[in-house]
Scaffold this active site. Structure first.
Site, PDB file in Angstrom:
ATOM      1  N   LEU A 199       8.831  -1.887 -12.533  1.00 21.98           N
ATOM      2  CA  LEU A 199       8.484  -0.590 -11.952  1.00 21.98           C
ATOM      3  C   LEU A 199       9.119   0.565 -12.712  1.00 21.98           C
ATOM      4  O   LEU A 199       8.785   1.725 -12.458  1.00 21.98           O
ATOM      5  CB  LEU A 199       8.948  -0.531 -10.489  1.00 21.98           C
ATOM      6  CG  LEU A 199       8.630  -1.740  -9.602  1.00 21.98           C
ATOM      7  CD1 LEU A 199       9.165  -1.510  -8.195  1.00 21.98           C
ATOM      8  CD2 LEU A 199       7.138  -2.007  -9.566  1.00 21.98           C
TER       9      LEU A 199
ATOM     10  N   TYR B 193       1.564  10.592 -21.024  1.00 23.51           N
ATOM     11  CA  TYR B 193       1.937   9.651 -19.968  1.00 23.51           C
ATOM     12  C   TYR B 193       0.914   8.527 -19.860  1.00 23.51           C
ATOM     13  O   TYR B 193       1.266   7.336 -19.825  1.00 23.51           O
ATOM     14  CB  TYR B 193       2.059  10.378 -18.631  1.00 23.51           C
ATOM     15  CG  TYR B 193       2.301   9.454 -17.455  1.00 23.51           C
ATOM     16  CD1 TYR B 193       3.484   8.732 -17.342  1.00 23.51           C
ATOM     17  CD2 TYR B 193       1.333   9.294 -16.456  1.00 23.51           C
ATOM     18  CE1 TYR B 193       3.701   7.883 -16.273  1.00 23.51           C
ATOM     19  CE2 TYR B 193       1.545   8.447 -15.390  1.00 23.51           C
ATOM     20  CZ  TYR B 193       2.728   7.748 -15.293  1.00 23.51           C
ATOM     21  OH  TYR B 193       2.937   6.895 -14.242  1.00 23.51           O
TER      22      TYR B 193
ATOM     23  N   LYS C 134       1.452   4.399 -20.607  1.00 24.05           N
ATOM     24  CA  LYS C 134       1.194   3.359 -19.619  1.00 24.05           C
ATOM     25  C   LYS C 134       0.182   2.339 -20.146  1.00 24.05           C
ATOM     26  O   LYS C 134       0.326   1.122 -19.935  1.00 24.05           O
ATOM     27  CB  LYS C 134       0.699   3.985 -18.313  1.00 24.05           C
ATOM     28  CG  LYS C 134       1.797   4.558 -17.439  1.00 24.05           C
ATOM     29  CD  LYS C 134       2.712   3.469 -16.916  1.00 24.05           C
ATOM     30  CE  LYS C 134       3.673   3.966 -15.871  1.00 24.05           C
ATOM     31  NZ  LYS C 134       4.572   2.898 -15.363  1.00 24.05           N
TER      32      LYS C 134
ATOM     33  N   GLY D 233      11.513  16.409  49.619  1.00 23.74           N
ATOM     34  CA  GLY D 233      10.444  16.785  50.538  1.00 23.74           C
ATOM     35  C   GLY D 233       9.235  17.435  49.909  1.00 23.74           C
ATOM     36  O   GLY D 233       8.239  17.700  50.595  1.00 23.74           O
ATOM     37  N   VAL D 234       9.270  17.714  48.625  1.00 24.45           N
ATOM     38  CA  VAL D 234       8.150  18.385  47.967  1.00 24.45           C
ATOM     39  C   VAL D 234       6.953  17.435  47.844  1.00 24.45           C
ATOM     40  O   VAL D 234       7.099  16.262  47.509  1.00 24.45           O
ATOM     41  CB  VAL D 234       8.569  18.889  46.571  1.00 24.45           C
ATOM     42  CG1 VAL D 234       7.342  19.278  45.737  1.00 24.45           C
ATOM     43  CG2 VAL D 234       9.506  20.080  46.716  1.00 24.45           C
TER      44      VAL D 234
END
Length: 380
Positions: free
Chosen positions: A54, A104, A108, A283-284
């Protein structure tokens, strides 16, 4: 045991590959980094069954470094293996730019030819991947990925430069690359080709890429997550988050408060509706309404509550008593008026899910009291 050598182990692809290799049983991983002496490389090559090559340069200060590193290092590897009469499997990360007449790309392509000749001369299994633009976590911005650059700049509040919004990019996600590379550990040699491909790539214009990333950025205000069933969007969302600074992982949500308690919206989705939460004081009672198309799920995660439902065409009330002692989800079908009441002394916290986003112009919410009748059918 399989002895593996990874050159360029400190790079973007290398770091992701090494991490995955370390989690596989029966693998010994040796790593060669930029700046290491060639003697270390040769020592690792002596025992290697598989070489992931790599190492390379993308943006050197001087163009001659392309040939010196990309081709030269490859030639050094092949020369040593030939001298030692060793033929490990070699997996090479080339580039789609090998088809271009650039320094490049030419370097390669030259490296590919070195490896192909080695394979022809020795019978070694050489696997070449001409990768398009690779993106994902740990990719260096302003180096070899427009995705990394855009993610870094947007997460840091900077403007991005778009020269040609209609330019089409071919992209591949890092995990797909690593998956393909790992398959090479047990993949038989092909007698027909040196070239291999990842299982999927994606195409998107530069303008579309920027638009998608800005929508992801704006989620913190809109709360609308993108359509993650679309793989490219899912991978871009994952990648974007990896570029956040550590002091920017959290964000505030507005709370809507009244005498009953508070309500906070958490997540919205055009495909999957929305999730919100509420607190309710003792109580809501919330609700006492029904929907024609919208459906919901209620989940009490703190406290104890009474959830009541009644088909609007019936007098029968169904009651579910739910609490944080036994977490349950209660489905709210359409056509059922429903309510939820806090029946503890402390506040309760409830998570809600609705199958559609709230639309103030068409809320699909109709007031109708559930009532508490003697013929309640108690559940839960």
């Amino acid at each position: 045991m399989i002895n593996v050598l990874v050159t360029g182990a400190g790079g973007f692809i290398g770091k992701n590959l090494v991490d995955r290799l370390h989690r596989k049983k029966g693998i010994i991983v040796n790593q060669y980094y930029r700046g290491d002496d060639l003697s270390q490389l040769y020592q690792h090559l002596s025992n290697a069954d598989v070489v992931y090559h790599l190492a390379g340069v993308n943006r050197p200060k001087h163009n001659e470094e392309f040939a010196r590193v990309n081709k030269g290092l490859t030639q050094s590897i092949v020369n040593y293996l030939s001298d030692q009469q060793k033929t490990p499997t070699i997996v090479f990360s080339s580039s789609a730019q090998a088809e271009l007449n650039t320094p490049y790309g030419l370097s390669k392509k030259d490296a590919e030819e070195v490896l192909k000749n080695f394979g022809k001369d020795t019978g070694a299994d050489v696997k070449i991947y001409r990768l398009p633009g690779v993106f994902g976590k740990w990719c260096k911005p302003h180096y070899n990925s427009v995705v990394a650059t855009f993610c870094h700049e947007i997460t840091h509040g900077n403007d991005i430069d778009i020269h040609d919004p209609d330019k089409v990019l071919e992209l591949v996600y890092i995990d797909d690359v690593v998956d393909s590379f790992l398959e090479c550990l047990h993949q038989e040699k092909s007698e027909e080709t040196f070239y291999y491909h990842t299982k999927q790539t994606f195409h998107i214009t530069v303008g579309e890429l920027a638009h998608t990333l800005y929508k992801i950025r704006d989620m913190r205000e809109s709360l609308i997550i993108p359509d993650l069933s679309e793989k490219l969007t899912k991978y871009l969302y994952t990648t974007y988050l990896s570029y956040l600074d550590t002091n920017n992982f959290s964000y505030n949500l507005p709370a809507y408060e009244d005498e009953r308690g508070s309500l906070v919206e958490l997540i919205k989705s055009h495909q999957a509706g929305q999730i919100f939460m509420s607190t309710s004081r003792k109580g809501v009672i919330r609700g006492n309404h029904y929907h024609h198309t919208k459906v919901e799920k209620f989940c009490v995660i703190k406290g104890k509550a009474s959830i009541k439902l009644r088909n609007i065409d019936s007098d029968d009330v169904i009651t579910y008593i739910v609490s944080d002692q036994n977490i349950q989800v209660v489905d709210i079908p359409p056509g059922y008026t429903h309510s939820i009441e806090n029946i503890t002394y402390d506040e309760i916290i409830v998570l809600f899910w609705a199958n559609e986003l709230f639309n103030p112009d068409n809320p699909d919410t109709y007031y109708l009291e559930v009532h508490n009748r003697e013929n309640d059918q108690k559940k839960g």
